[in-house]
Design a protein around this motif. Sequence first.
Motif, PDB file in Angstrom:
ATOM      1  N   LYS A 449       0.854  -1.198   0.000  1.00 40.10           N
ATOM      2  CA  LYS A 449       0.000   0.000   0.000  1.00 40.10           C
ATOM      3  C   LYS A 449       0.887   1.246   0.000  1.00 40.10           C
ATOM      4  CE  LYS A 449      -3.247   2.546   2.936  1.00 40.10           C
ATOM      5  NZ  LYS A 449      -3.968   2.543   4.225  1.00 40.10           N
ATOM      6  N   PRO A 450       0.653   2.181  -0.920  1.00 36.73           N
ATOM      7  CA  PRO A 450       1.452   3.414  -0.904  1.00 36.73           C
ATOM      8  C   PRO A 450       1.038   4.296   0.269  1.00 36.73           C
ATOM      9  CG  PRO A 450      -0.212   3.512  -2.629  1.00 36.73           C
ATOM     10  CD  PRO A 450      -0.299   2.147  -2.043  1.00 36.73           C
ATOM     11  N   TYR A 451       2.025   4.886   0.954  1.00 35.40           N
ATOM     12  CA  TYR A 451       1.681   5.776   2.066  1.00 35.40           C
ATOM     13  C   TYR A 451       2.696   6.909   2.185  1.00 35.40           C
ATOM     14  CZ  TYR A 451       5.104   3.321   5.123  1.00 35.40           C
ATOM     15  OH  TYR A 451       6.241   2.779   5.687  1.00 35.40           O
ATOM     16  N   LEU A 452       2.303   7.968   2.899  1.00 36.17           N
ATOM     17  CA  LEU A 452       3.062   9.218   2.920  1.00 36.17           C
ATOM     18  C   LEU A 452       3.526   9.657   4.302  1.00 36.17           C
ATOM     19  CD1 LEU A 452       1.049  11.289   0.312  1.00 36.17           C
ATOM     20  CD2 LEU A 452       3.532  11.144   0.364  1.00 36.17           C
ATOM     21  N   VAL A 453       3.091   8.979   5.361  1.00 34.46           N
ATOM     22  CA  VAL A 453       3.437   9.436   6.713  1.00 34.46           C
ATOM     23  C   VAL A 453       4.052   8.305   7.525  1.00 34.46           C
ATOM     24  CG1 VAL A 453       2.483  10.269   8.894  1.00 34.46           C
ATOM     25  CG2 VAL A 453       1.727  11.284   6.751  1.00 34.46           C
ATOM     26  N   ASN A 454       5.200   8.607   8.147  1.00 34.75           N
ATOM     27  CA  ASN A 454       5.861   7.647   9.019  1.00 34.75           C
ATOM     28  C   ASN A 454       5.286   7.657  10.425  1.00 34.75           C
ATOM     29  OD1 ASN A 454       7.984   6.319   7.505  1.00 34.75           O
ATOM     30  ND2 ASN A 454       8.985   8.304   7.353  1.00 34.75           N
TER      31      ASN A 454
END
Length: 701
Positions: A449-454
């Motif tokens: 799944k692409p994601y943007l927040v760690n």
Amino acid sequence: MEIKKDILWRSYLCLIGMGIFAVAIVGRVVFLQQVEGNYWRNMSDSLHTAYMDLDADRGTIYSEEGRMLSTSIPYFDIRIDFKADGLRDKKKNYFKENVDSLSRALANLFMDRSAAEYKKILQEGYKDKDRYFLLKRDIRFDQYQQLRAFPLFRLGRNKGGLIVETKNKRINPFKLLANRTIGLARTNSQNVGLENTYDEWLSGVTGKRLMRRIAGGTYMPVEGYDIEPENGKDVITTLDVNMQDIVETALMRMMVQNECVHGTAILMEVKTGKLKAIANLGRQPDGSYWEDMNHAIQKGEPGSTFKLATMIALLEDGYITPNTMVDLNYGRWPINRRVVYDSEPHHLTNVTVKHAFERSSNVAMAKLVYQYYQKKPNEFSAHLRKLGLDAPTGVDLVGEGKPMIKTTANKSWSATTLPWMAFGYEVTQTPLHTAMLYNAVANGGKMMKPYLVNSIQEYGQPVKNFEPTVVMDSICSSRTLAALKDMLEGVVLKGTATKLQTPYYRFAGKTGTALIADGKRGYADKIYQSSFAGYFPADDPQYTCVVVIRNKPHAAKFYGGSVAGPVFREVADKLYALAVKKPRNLAGAVGGLDSSMAMKGGKGSEWRSVAATLGLPYNGPLTSSNWVSADVKGNKLAFEPVKQQSGTVPDVKGMGLKDALYLLENAGLRVVIRGAGKVTTQSLPGGTNIGKEQTIIIELS
């Protein structure tokens, strides 16, 4: 007769008394309105109080390596209470003594009025006894610091009448860089990007301030009646500023060169699904480019990059192998009163499926799908749905377009829908869907799944962490996966992307050239969408990159291999040199954030100064003689004294190098340093007795 006179006399006396009383009432009314009117109106206004919202400081959005991507900076409104006790003290006469020097200082600082003009408006405010006189709006922090030291103002609020109102403005320090992905925090309209998705975390909890209404309908704060707001949390993204700059620069170069309408480029980390960069550029009316829309999550017909999904269906069902022969009909195939054309002219007939894929033949894809699925078209659609191409990716951005995979149940299904779906028409998906699928091939079949927040953090401490998410353990069999990888490499080695080859490393990918409709004008303007999707290096994939560009009408250059391909190649070249060939941690670690978020132990007096300057709440003793360890507990800084006994090894874990060296060397130890940052381990535990000429090793990270 005497009785009559007596009655009349009493009647006249009552009448005269009533007249005098009426005149007195009228006189009092006139006096109250004309003489004391302002006083009583002000008194009435002062009785009207109300609690008003006190905005919390919005959290900061950081890149993965700790650079600020979006933050709030303070601006100040300066007002004066001309009824402050000090200003009205006739013995001290503060105002008259300081008004000239204050006017000169204001004129020199702001350079918008002369000293005489400033003096005039200050005197008018003083004369009117204005309790909430507006002197200046939106001054910067550096100007505010200077202003606090000006004559009169340095006396404070009670004596000098200075009222300071703080407000924050949101800025993106890197401006264009990932602007649409990071988003905008706007007061009067809908937020976008990460500012929208994580608004609840970033915005914090609003406080309250008691305000008293004064003359003129304005309000001024009542001191001592504030309910402090709870500041917003910080968002640590997966974005990397260096990578974002590389991707944005490469896309911008092609956009300007080819006068493209809009384009997007996505960079995804293969093993995790982290989005390291998303560039979105749209042409503005003046010919410049700006991140005006997040095209990475806007749906549209993908074109030839969709052929990868078609190959997965055909290979998985066992209908073909890479060596199956297919007739390309010289790039033209009539079917059901329409004609399928290959985008690039050729004179080929019987070729292998592998060769047809490498040449991006629409005819081959349409023929094969129609041949094997015409009697069961929903079976082909089911394969595409199994790959997740009919549902949003779930990326943490609001506004992602919902893709469409048709079935025979759709009203728009026709006799030519199935063959056209085979080469990426009559289906819609976002460029991010394309990236997710190609990334799965690069990742050995595992779809991420692409994601943007760690993580979400408060004072540098994680509140919530986000981990890589596996969407599908395997998109296909190992045999199909090997065939797909071979064909994607073949596109670069001997197919439509041969001009993109490099002798230094191998990469794999697929070109795409799609003719797209332009509203009511249809296809008359010959507008093409150029795309390239692939990963690098081919033998050990680290990054997946997808480039999709919409060209201007009748563009001279429009093939995917000549418009989108060079953008991919430039990104791959630079990242291979920086992050692959010579491995180094470009992105850093979440724990390696800048000093504004680092919590280190140190001298109590220094921490006290920091907490006082920044207005941070804290618990624990902070003196000029003690040393403390620092942490965050219950939304406050928490300090614990560090025990330091003479003749024993100090406990310096959690301290910065400067403080650790000071304590250790003063204790008589020789220090060996490894790493950088704050102390994580020490070879001699705290409290150990110190021997002669003893050495201690401290490791920092």
